[in-house]
Write a protein that holds these residues in place. Structure first.
Motif, PDB file in Angstrom:
ATOM      1  N   PHE A  87     -80.920-164.512 145.278  1.00 30.57           N
ATOM      2  CA  PHE A  87     -79.941-165.564 145.064  1.00 30.57           C
ATOM      3  C   PHE A  87     -79.095-165.222 143.850  1.00 30.57           C
ATOM      4  CE2 PHE A  87     -83.661-166.605 142.637  1.00 30.57           C
ATOM      5  CZ  PHE A  87     -83.155-167.057 141.416  1.00 30.57           C
ATOM      6  N   GLY A  88     -77.975-165.928 143.709  1.00 27.71           N
ATOM      7  CA  GLY A  88     -77.123-165.675 142.565  1.00 27.71           C
ATOM      8  C   GLY A  88     -75.852-166.498 142.591  1.00 27.71           C
ATOM      9  N   LEU A  89     -74.975-166.152 141.684  1.00 28.16           N
ATOM     10  CA  LEU A  89     -73.680-166.814 141.523  1.00 28.16           C
ATOM     11  C   LEU A  89     -72.579-165.856 141.946  1.00 28.16           C
ATOM     12  CD1 LEU A  89     -74.353-168.306 137.994  1.00 28.16           C
ATOM     13  CD2 LEU A  89     -74.591-169.464 140.196  1.00 28.16           C
ATOM     14  N   ARG A  90     -71.431-166.393 142.345  1.00 30.78           N
ATOM     15  CA  ARG A  90     -70.308-165.541 142.731  1.00 30.78           C
ATOM     16  C   ARG A  90     -68.990-166.219 142.402  1.00 30.78           C
ATOM     17  NH1 ARG A  90     -70.446-165.199 149.299  1.00 30.78           N
ATOM     18  NH2 ARG A  90     -69.308-167.093 149.787  1.00 30.78           N
ATOM     19  N   VAL A  91     -67.941-165.402 142.310  1.00 30.75           N
ATOM     20  CA  VAL A  91     -66.585-165.872 142.014  1.00 30.75           C
ATOM     21  C   VAL A  91     -65.661-165.352 143.114  1.00 30.75           C
ATOM     22  CG1 VAL A  91     -64.690-165.850 140.358  1.00 30.75           C
ATOM     23  CG2 VAL A  91     -67.053-165.833 139.535  1.00 30.75           C
ATOM     24  N   PRO A  92     -65.377-166.160 144.155  1.00 32.70           N
ATOM     25  CA  PRO A  92     -64.502-165.703 145.232  1.00 32.70           C
ATOM     26  C   PRO A  92     -63.051-165.587 144.772  1.00 32.70           C
ATOM     27  CG  PRO A  92     -65.718-167.691 145.863  1.00 32.70           C
ATOM     28  CD  PRO A  92     -65.956-167.465 144.429  1.00 32.70           C
ATOM     29  N   LEU A  93     -62.449-164.444 145.054  1.00 37.33           N
ATOM     30  CA  LEU A  93     -61.032-164.186 144.787  1.00 37.33           C
ATOM     31  C   LEU A  93     -60.431-163.799 146.127  1.00 37.33           C
ATOM     32  CD1 LEU A  93     -61.696-161.825 141.759  1.00 37.33           C
ATOM     33  CD2 LEU A  93     -61.139-164.263 141.633  1.00 37.33           C
ATOM     34  N   GLY A  94     -59.562-164.647 146.693  1.00 38.39           N
ATOM     35  CA  GLY A  94     -59.156-164.386 148.060  1.00 38.39           C
ATOM     36  C   GLY A  94     -57.712-164.667 148.394  1.00 38.39           C
ATOM     37  N   LEU A  95     -57.374-164.249 149.608  1.00 34.43           N
ATOM     38  CA  LEU A  95     -56.072-164.484 150.213  1.00 34.43           C
ATOM     39  C   LEU A  95     -56.273-165.264 151.493  1.00 34.43           C
ATOM     40  CD1 LEU A  95     -54.467-160.942 149.862  1.00 34.43           C
ATOM     41  CD2 LEU A  95     -54.035-162.948 148.436  1.00 34.43           C
ATOM     42  N   ASN A  96     -55.375-166.197 151.750  1.00 37.03           N
ATOM     43  CA  ASN A  96     -55.411-167.009 152.955  1.00 37.03           C
ATOM     44  C   ASN A  96     -54.085-166.836 153.689  1.00 37.03           C
ATOM     45  OD1 ASN A  96     -56.931-169.153 154.415  1.00 37.03           O
ATOM     46  ND2 ASN A  96     -55.014-170.255 154.085  1.00 37.03           N
ATOM     47  N   TRP A  97     -54.142-166.548 154.979  1.00 38.78           N
ATOM     48  CA  TRP A  97     -52.937-166.333 155.772  1.00 38.78           C
ATOM     49  C   TRP A  97     -52.895-167.378 156.884  1.00 38.78           C
ATOM     50  CZ3 TRP A  97     -52.226-161.770 159.680  1.00 38.78           C
ATOM     51  CH2 TRP A  97     -50.926-161.769 160.161  1.00 38.78           C
ATOM     52  N   HIS A 110     -65.830-161.044 146.095  1.00 37.04           N
ATOM     53  CA  HIS A 110     -66.499-161.948 145.168  1.00 37.04           C
ATOM     54  C   HIS A 110     -67.478-161.168 144.293  1.00 37.04           C
ATOM     55  CE1 HIS A 110     -68.088-162.717 149.337  1.00 37.04           C
ATOM     56  NE2 HIS A 110     -69.165-162.160 148.797  1.00 37.04           N
ATOM     57  N   PRO A 111     -67.104-160.986 143.028  1.00 38.28           N
ATOM     58  CA  PRO A 111     -68.076-160.442 142.087  1.00 38.28           C
ATOM     59  C   PRO A 111     -69.282-161.374 142.046  1.00 38.28           C
ATOM     60  CG  PRO A 111     -65.880-160.505 141.131  1.00 38.28           C
ATOM     61  CD  PRO A 111     -65.811-161.244 142.418  1.00 38.28           C
ATOM     62  N   GLU A 112     -70.466-160.775 142.032  1.00 36.34           N
ATOM     63  CA  GLU A 112     -71.702-161.555 142.101  1.00 36.34           C
ATOM     64  C   GLU A 112     -72.635-161.220 140.943  1.00 36.34           C
ATOM     65  OE1 GLU A 112     -72.057-161.736 146.962  1.00 36.34           O
ATOM     66  OE2 GLU A 112     -73.279-160.284 145.877  1.00 36.34           O
ATOM     67  N   LEU A 113     -73.362-162.223 140.509  1.00 37.28           N
ATOM     68  CA  LEU A 113     -74.430-162.042 139.534  1.00 37.28           C
ATOM     69  C   LEU A 113     -75.731-162.401 140.241  1.00 37.28           C
ATOM     70  CD1 LEU A 113     -75.421-161.503 136.651  1.00 37.28           C
ATOM     71  CD2 LEU A 113     -75.051-163.940 136.184  1.00 37.28           C
ATOM     72  N   GLU A 114     -76.494-161.382 140.634  1.00 35.34           N
ATOM     73  CA  GLU A 114     -77.782-161.613 141.283  1.00 35.34           C
ATOM     74  C   GLU A 114     -78.796-162.001 140.223  1.00 35.34           C
ATOM     75  OE1 GLU A 114     -81.259-159.348 143.794  1.00 35.34           O
ATOM     76  OE2 GLU A 114     -79.352-158.345 143.530  1.00 35.34           O
ATOM     77  N   GLY A 118     -83.928-160.602 137.785  1.00 38.71           N
ATOM     78  CA  GLY A 118     -83.192-160.326 136.567  1.00 38.71           C
ATOM     79  C   GLY A 118     -81.721-160.141 136.880  1.00 38.71           C
ATOM     80  N   PRO A 119     -80.865-160.312 135.891  1.00 40.90           N
ATOM     81  CA  PRO A 119     -79.423-160.239 136.123  1.00 40.90           C
ATOM     82  C   PRO A 119     -78.991-158.858 136.624  1.00 40.90           C
ATOM     83  CG  PRO A 119     -79.903-161.025 133.897  1.00 40.90           C
ATOM     84  CD  PRO A 119     -81.191-160.620 134.514  1.00 40.90           C
ATOM     85  N   ASP A 120     -78.181-158.860 137.663  1.00 39.98           N
ATOM     86  CA  ASP A 120     -77.654-157.632 138.245  1.00 39.98           C
ATOM     87  C   ASP A 120     -76.256-157.927 138.778  1.00 39.98           C
ATOM     88  OD1 ASP A 120     -77.438-155.043 139.252  1.00 39.98           O
ATOM     89  OD2 ASP A 120     -78.377-155.582 141.154  1.00 39.98           O
ATOM     90  N   LEU A 121     -75.244-157.228 138.283  1.00 41.50           N
ATOM     91  CA  LEU A 121     -73.875-157.413 138.755  1.00 41.50           C
ATOM     92  C   LEU A 121     -73.640-156.593 140.016  1.00 41.50           C
ATOM     93  CD1 LEU A 121     -71.866-157.289 135.420  1.00 41.50           C
ATOM     94  CD2 LEU A 121     -72.322-159.288 136.836  1.00 41.50           C
ATOM     95  N   GLN A 122     -72.962-157.181 140.976  1.00 44.49           N
ATOM     96  CA  GLN A 122     -72.600-156.490 142.203  1.00 44.49           C
ATOM     97  C   GLN A 122     -71.322-157.114 142.745  1.00 44.49           C
ATOM     98  OE1 GLN A 122     -76.358-157.024 144.138  1.00 44.49           O
ATOM     99  NE2 GLN A 122     -75.857-159.023 144.939  1.00 44.49           N
ATOM    100  N   ILE A 123     -70.800-156.568 143.811  1.00 39.29           N
ATOM    101  CA  ILE A 123     -69.584-157.101 144.409  1.00 39.29           C
ATOM    102  C   ILE A 123     -69.799-157.279 145.910  1.00 39.29           C
ATOM    103  CG2 ILE A 123     -68.464-154.883 144.800  1.00 39.29           C
ATOM    104  CD1 ILE A 123     -65.877-156.411 143.726  1.00 39.29           C
ATOM    105  N   GLY A 124     -69.267-158.353 146.444  1.00 44.89           N
ATOM    106  CA  GLY A 124     -69.363-158.635 147.867  1.00 44.89           C
ATOM    107  C   GLY A 124     -67.989-158.928 148.417  1.00 44.89           C
ATOM    108  N   GLY A 125     -67.934-159.193 149.682  1.00 41.65           N
ATOM    109  CA  GLY A 125     -66.669-159.499 150.318  1.00 41.65           C
ATOM    110  C   GLY A 125     -66.882-160.314 151.578  1.00 41.65           C
ATOM    111  N   ALA A 126     -65.813-160.919 152.056  1.00 42.46           N
ATOM    112  CA  ALA A 126     -65.881-161.719 153.276  1.00 42.46           C
ATOM    113  C   ALA A 126     -64.526-161.708 153.965  1.00 42.46           C
ATOM    114  CB  ALA A 126     -66.276-163.149 152.949  1.00 42.46           C
ATOM    115  N   VAL A 127     -64.570-161.825 155.288  1.00 44.06           N
ATOM    116  CA  VAL A 127     -63.387-161.982 156.121  1.00 44.06           C
ATOM    117  C   VAL A 127     -63.725-163.056 157.138  1.00 44.06           C
ATOM    118  CG1 VAL A 127     -61.856-160.875 157.793  1.00 44.06           C
ATOM    119  CG2 VAL A 127     -62.697-159.573 155.856  1.00 44.06           C
ATOM    120  N   GLY A 128     -62.815-164.015 157.336  1.00 43.63           N
ATOM    121  CA  GLY A 128     -63.110-165.073 158.274  1.00 43.63           C
ATOM    122  C   GLY A 128     -61.867-165.689 158.877  1.00 43.63           C
TER     123      GLY A 128
END
Length: 133
Positions: A87-97, A110-114, A118-128
């Motif tokens: 689990f963790g926190l994330r900050v979605p940065l997106g475009l809507n068309w 979305h940069p994520e903090l797992e 223990g704290p681990d920075l990672q990056i995720g993404g989504a398309v919908g």
């Protein structure tokens, strides 16, 4: 049992208020927590549940690039939980068309903090894609 009845009684006025007011409600599919169902309310609250887990995002700010351009941007804050207990926190940065009347396509990173082991920075993404009711 008593807590559940009190919680249900507290939510009834909230749902009746939402039913009396026009609302912006969207449902769609995304690749976020693998294949996912997306529900968005009032262009601010986005819930995602999928094969790999679930997430919730609060869209804090929306903006546009130019007048008449169908592409807008957004920034949010949220959290995620995967079925394997990560689990963790994330900050979605997106475009809507805006594709056509009622249909929206979105893409975000979305940069994520797992926080699981223990704290681990990672990056995720989504398309919908969503349909607005």
């Amino acid at each position: 049992m008593k807590r559940q009845v009190v919680l249900a009684a507290a939510l009834i006025p909230s749902f009746s208020t939402l039913a009396n007011e026009p609302s912006n409600f969207s449902v769609g599919m995304a690749v976020d927590q693998q294949l996912s169902v997306v529900i968005e309310v009032e262009d601010k609250y986005r819930g995602i549940i999928g094969n790999d887990g679930m997430a919730f995002d609060y869209i804090a700010k929306r903006g546009s690039f130019e007048q008449g351009m169908p592409v807008t941007w957004y920034v949010g804050v949220g959290g995620w939980y995967e079925w394997d207990d990560e689990f963790g926190l994330r900050v979605p940065l997106g475009l809507n068309w805006d594709l056509s009347k009622g249909w929206d396509l979105y893409a975000q990173i979305h940069p994520e903090l797992e926080l699981y082991k223990g704290p681990d920075l990672q990056i995720g993404g989504a398309v919908g894609i969503k349909y607005n009711f």
